[in-house]
Design an enzyme around this catalytic site. Structure first.
Site, mmCIF file in Angstrom:
data_model
loop_
_atom_site.group_PDB
_atom_site.id
_atom_site.type_symbol
_atom_site.label_atom_id
_atom_site.label_comp_id
_atom_site.label_asym_id
_atom_site.label_seq_id
_atom_site.Cartn_x
_atom_site.Cartn_y
_atom_site.Cartn_z
ATOM 1 C CG ASP A 8 26.324 40.920 5.584
ATOM 2 O OD1 ASP A 8 26.527 40.770 4.351
ATOM 3 O OD2 ASP A 8 25.421 41.656 6.013
ATOM 4 C CB CYS A 65 26.446 44.466 4.386
ATOM 5 S SG CYS A 65 26.052 46.224 4.341
ATOM 6 C CB THR A 67 22.544 48.659 1.376
ATOM 7 O OG1 THR A 67 22.877 48.803 2.763
ATOM 8 C CG2 THR A 67 21.147 48.092 1.206
ATOM 9 C CG HIS A 98 37.267 65.977 -2.904
ATOM 10 N ND1 HIS A 98 36.151 66.565 -3.452
ATOM 11 C CD2 HIS A 98 38.274 66.218 -3.783
ATOM 12 C CE1 HIS A 98 36.470 67.135 -4.609
ATOM 13 N NE2 HIS A 98 37.755 66.940 -4.832
ATOM 14 C CG HIS A 133 40.119 68.140 -0.375
ATOM 15 N ND1 HIS A 133 38.779 68.482 -0.465
ATOM 16 C CD2 HIS A 133 40.647 68.383 -1.600
ATOM 17 C CE1 HIS A 133 38.513 68.897 -1.694
ATOM 18 N NE2 HIS A 133 39.626 68.848 -2.401
#
Length: 153
Positions: A8, A65, A67, A98, A133
């Protein structure tokens, strides 16, 4: 590897730097970001990138973005997408080893270019370990299917 990169307006500066870095590393980049002066809602960009990853039109995606958290929430709504924010070397490495992370989410507000470059390089070169995993990721896919997602290809 074919990588879709989207951001963004708050991640635009980092997206442009990462695209150059990815191309220098020899990766094929699909730029799905927006210009910095376009006020864009993160769900719109995350949907575009995650859909391409989910449909196997690209191998992986990178979303940026403010965060990295909002992008992550949206991306994980798509079948077969495993998205998470990574903030350092160890989260980048373990997200691949993992969790076979196929969408990397980054913060355009708090992450510098050098750290972002290093995280992306670790994320690109770290293989999935498989084994226990893989069994866990099969359980994740089964949860997606029980909740309405079509089987992953």
């Amino acid at each position: 590897m074919r990588i879709a990169v989207g951001s963004d307006h708050r991640g635009d500066h980092l997206r442009l730097k990462l695209i150059d870095h990815l191309r220098r590393l020899g990766e094929e980049v699909v730029d799905l970001g927006v210009p910095a002066n376009d006020d864009t809602d993160y769900p719109d960009v995350a949907e575009t990138v995650a859909r391409q990853v989910s449909r196997h039109e690209v191998d992986r995606g990178i979303l940026i973005c403010g965060t990295g958290l909002g992008m992550c929430i949206v991306a994980n709504k798509f079948p077969g997408v495993r998205a998470a924010p990574c903030f350092d070397d160890i989260t980048a490495e373990l997200s691949r080893r993992h969790n076979d992370l196929n969408v990397l989410c980054l913060s355009g507000d708090v992450m510098g270019e050098k750290l972002a470059d290093r995280i992306v390089e670790i994320w690109l070169r770290t293989p999935f370990e498989g084994g226990r995993h893989a069994r866990r990721l099969q359980k994740v896919a089964a949860i997606e299917q029980r909740n309405g997602a079509p089987p992953a290809a």
